[in-house]
Each structure stands twice: as structure tokens, then as C-alpha cells.
Design a protein around this motif. Sequence first.
Motif, PDB file in Angstrom:
ATOM      1  N   THR A 256       0.813  -1.226   0.000  1.00 56.17           N
ATOM      2  CA  THR A 256       0.000   0.000   0.000  1.00 56.17           C
ATOM      3  C   THR A 256       0.837   1.263   0.000  1.00 56.17           C
ATOM      4  OG1 THR A 256      -0.120   0.062   2.428  1.00 56.17           O
ATOM      5  CG2 THR A 256      -1.825  -1.194   1.259  1.00 56.17           C
ATOM      6  N   GLY A 257       2.088   1.161   0.445  1.00 51.83           N
ATOM      7  CA  GLY A 257       2.923   2.350   0.555  1.00 51.83           C
ATOM      8  C   GLY A 257       2.588   3.199   1.761  1.00 51.83           C
TER       9      GLY A 257
ATOM     10  N   VAL B 132      19.268   4.882  11.687  1.00 58.58           N
ATOM     11  CA  VAL B 132      17.953   5.085  11.085  1.00 58.58           C
ATOM     12  C   VAL B 132      17.260   3.742  10.871  1.00 58.58           C
ATOM     13  CG1 VAL B 132      18.441   7.251   9.895  1.00 58.58           C
ATOM     14  CG2 VAL B 132      19.018   5.099   8.783  1.00 58.58           C
ATOM     15  N   VAL B 133      15.932   3.782  10.944  1.00 61.09           N
ATOM     16  CA  VAL B 133      15.128   2.630  10.543  1.00 61.09           C
ATOM     17  C   VAL B 133      15.004   2.710   9.024  1.00 61.09           C
ATOM     18  CG1 VAL B 133      12.895   1.483  10.699  1.00 61.09           C
ATOM     19  CG2 VAL B 133      13.883   2.573  12.724  1.00 61.09           C
TER      20      VAL B 133
ATOM     21  N   PHE C 256      13.869   5.070  -1.939  1.00 63.13           N
ATOM     22  CA  PHE C 256      12.717   4.762  -1.101  1.00 63.13           C
ATOM     23  C   PHE C 256      11.457   5.198  -1.833  1.00 63.13           C
ATOM     24  CE2 PHE C 256      14.737   8.744   0.219  1.00 63.13           C
ATOM     25  CZ  PHE C 256      13.709   9.664   0.035  1.00 63.13           C
ATOM     26  N   ASP C 257      10.301   4.816  -1.333  1.00 64.82           N
ATOM     27  CA  ASP C 257       9.037   5.066  -2.035  1.00 64.82           C
ATOM     28  C   ASP C 257       8.515   6.471  -1.745  1.00 64.82           C
ATOM     29  OD1 ASP C 257       8.753   2.567  -3.314  1.00 64.82           O
ATOM     30  OD2 ASP C 257       8.169   1.667  -1.411  1.00 64.82           O
ATOM     31  N   GLU C 258       8.760   7.382  -2.640  1.00 62.67           N
ATOM     32  CA  GLU C 258       8.211   8.733  -2.570  1.00 62.67           C
ATOM     33  C   GLU C 258       8.193   9.311  -3.980  1.00 62.67           C
ATOM     34  OE1 GLU C 258       8.478  11.424   1.170  1.00 62.67           O
ATOM     35  OE2 GLU C 258      10.084  12.057  -0.175  1.00 62.67           O
TER      36      GLU C 258
ATOM     37  N   SER D  60       9.826  -0.159   5.724  1.00 61.11           N
ATOM     38  CA  SER D  60      10.523   0.696   6.698  1.00 61.11           C
ATOM     39  C   SER D  60       9.875   2.064   6.827  1.00 61.11           C
ATOM     40  CB  SER D  60      11.985   0.874   6.283  1.00 61.11           C
ATOM     41  OG  SER D  60      12.075   1.626   5.076  1.00 61.11           O
ATOM     42  N   HIS D  61       9.175   2.481   5.803  1.00 61.70           N
ATOM     43  CA  HIS D  61       8.541   3.808   5.733  1.00 61.70           C
ATOM     44  C   HIS D  61       9.573   4.928   5.875  1.00 61.70           C
ATOM     45  CE1 HIS D  61       4.685   5.692   5.193  1.00 61.70           C
ATOM     46  NE2 HIS D  61       4.950   6.579   6.119  1.00 61.70           N
ATOM     47  N   PHE D  62      10.761   4.693   5.376  1.00 69.28           N
ATOM     48  CA  PHE D  62      11.803   5.713   5.304  1.00 69.28           C
ATOM     49  C   PHE D  62      11.436   6.668   4.178  1.00 69.28           C
ATOM     50  CE2 PHE D  62      15.957   7.328   3.920  1.00 69.28           C
ATOM     51  CZ  PHE D  62      16.591   7.582   5.132  1.00 69.28           C
TER      52      PHE D  62
END
Length: 395
Positions: free
Chosen positions: A260-261, A344-345, A355-357, A369-371
Amino acid sequence: MAKHRVYLIPGFFGFTHMGEKPAERIVYFGHVRDVLLEGFQKRGHTAEVESVTGHPTASLEVRARLILRTIEETAASDDAVIHLIGHSTGGVDARGLVSTWMPRKAPHLLERMRSVVSVATPHHGAPMASFFLRDRRGEMLLRLLWLFTVFALRRGPRPMMFLAFRLFYSLSQTGHQLGFQSTLLDQITRLMAHLTPTEQATLEDFLSQVGQDQSIIGDLTPEKMVGFNRDTPDRPGVRYGSVITGAPPPSLLGMLRAITGKHDPGMGDLVSLRMLDPQPEVIYGAYSFLYKKSDPDARDMVTPDPSPTHDRLLRDVIGEDYRHRSDGVVPTRTQLWGELITAVVADHLDVLGHFDEPPDNVGWLKSGSHFRGPQFQGLWDRVLDFMVDGSQARP
């Protein structure tokens, strides 16, 4: 106002970039280079930041020689202070370069060295290297990747192969319109769908290097790293620091976050069209496999106890069980060397900006990880402060 030269050293299987067209290029250190240049400028310093091209899988000795050659060719035009930033195996390369090869081959450069920063580096060994070295399945995975890809490329630009890539690319674009995430697989598909002769030759050469020499695998086992650390003391006058990473262990919640992100997926997310997208599930499965093979509890990986200050920071950031964590490739407890710049996580590739952005950032691993951007900026701000603070006259 000091002038800095920063060299970014990639890790195992690392490269500088793949692809000629900027919009389709896959860049290893691209996001890091941008944030460093901007950060030096904001701090009133001038800097040159360069990614180093080495051998993706050769021995530490071969890699160090190639890196040194690049530095000698580019740093001779000025007297700027020098910093090395190594990601993963690149951090080991940087240490060996400063302790062993610069004193022998380039003492004039050693006088300008100010800092060595290692990011997610297996300073005390990578159990995954033992898997690839001792388990025939691991060896087979590497060889199949090389043989299949090089064979396909050496057959020449076959129309059906590229039509298949273009079809897959078209399907992925349709998926994005339905709300599916962009992934590294999309980037590779896009690159392969429009591969130019130059890009084809570059990719073939890269994979040929991998097939011819995989010595780095043996050099990174916990047993070999004991000897490396014994024979590679830190150089006086050079500041050593590390960035520590740890990602969430594979779980059902982690898989839902990857698909889902979102950090906290709800019922609406679970019934959305995104759940039909197979790519995040496949990539999360790959992450789960790698995490298991990274073996953070490996008995043959002996790591020193961190200082009470470092221990408290790692517990606060990554969790009470940080000694049993991994970033999906490198165990957390093997990454500390010198000063602890930050923890960092994040997974092994988040820290490079992968990362996902969307649209600027695409995750290469799906770790849950939601980094994101703020953590990325904060991490590299701390690295910048570390380099600038240590750029004064050598003690």
C-alpha cells in the motif's frame, strides 16, 4: 572557506549509473550527490562530489586499486581536503584504501584525507557472503543472473525480446494509472525496452565483470573480516564515522505496508486496486529472502560491544532488539566503526534515496521501513556536519 572533494564508493554489485537518457537513468548515488552538493553550499563550502567506478564483485584489493586510480586522476588539480563515503562494501574499500594503499602509493593524498564515512557497511563480516560462498544455491543465483543476462545481450537486439520488454513497460504504465506503485522493476523494464547499443554494451561489460571475478564474496565473510580489521588500523588524523541501518523483520504487516505504501494501512487500502499489483508482493518476497540470508544472529559473526552511549542510541532508534536486526542485507550489529554519526530505521538501499516517494524516489527494496524524504535529509545533514567539523587542520 574550505574546499572539499567527496568520493562516493558503491558496494557489492554497485555501479555509478545505467542508462544514457536522464529520465530513464538508474543512478546508484544520484540522490546522495544532490543533497551533499546542496548541503555544502548552504554551509558556505565549495565541493566536488564524484561517484567512483570500480569493479562490482572483485576482491577488496582490486577494488581499492581502481578507486585510488580515480582519486589520483581527479584530485591532482587542487589541494582540497578529501572525504570518502562508502556504502555497504564500499565502506570496507574506503578503510582499506586509507590504511593500506594510500600510504604505499599516494602519500601526498593521505595528507589531505579528513574523513571516512561508512554507510550500512559489514565491518565485522556479512553472513550473506558465507551463503553465496558455501551454498551452491547462492553461487547458482549469481551465475544464473550473469549467464542469462549476458547470453541474452550477446544474442543481439532480438525483436521479440525487446517487444516483450516494451509490452511489459506498457502494462506497468497502465498499472500506474490505476494507482499501482512504481518499482525498480519498472525502471529496469523501461531501460531495457529502449536499450541503445551503447547501453547494451555497458550492461554487458558490467555483467561480464561479475561473471569473471566474484572474489569479494570470500573477502566479506565474518572469518575474513577478522583478519582485515586486525591488519587495517585506522589512520591517525582521519575521522571515521558510521551510519547504522536496521529495517523491520519480514511480517504480514510489513508486506501490507510495502503493497500500500502506507505505514498504517486501513480497510480501504486493503480493498483497493493496489492490492492487485503483484510487483510489490514479489519484491517484498525478495526482501524477506534476503533478510533471512543476512542472518543477523550468525554465531560466527563476532562484534564488539558498543559504548553505553551508542547502545542507548541504537535501542532508542532501531529498537531494543537491534542486535538481532538487519537492513535486509547487512546485520545492524556489524555496521558500527568509529563514531556513530546517526542510526535510522531503513533498509539497505533507502539510505541512498531509493525509497518510495514518487515521482523522484523509487524504492528498490520493499521492506516496509517507511523511510522517506525527511529522514533522508536528516541523515545526510548529519554526515555533512561530520565531514565539515572534521575538515580542519589534521591533529
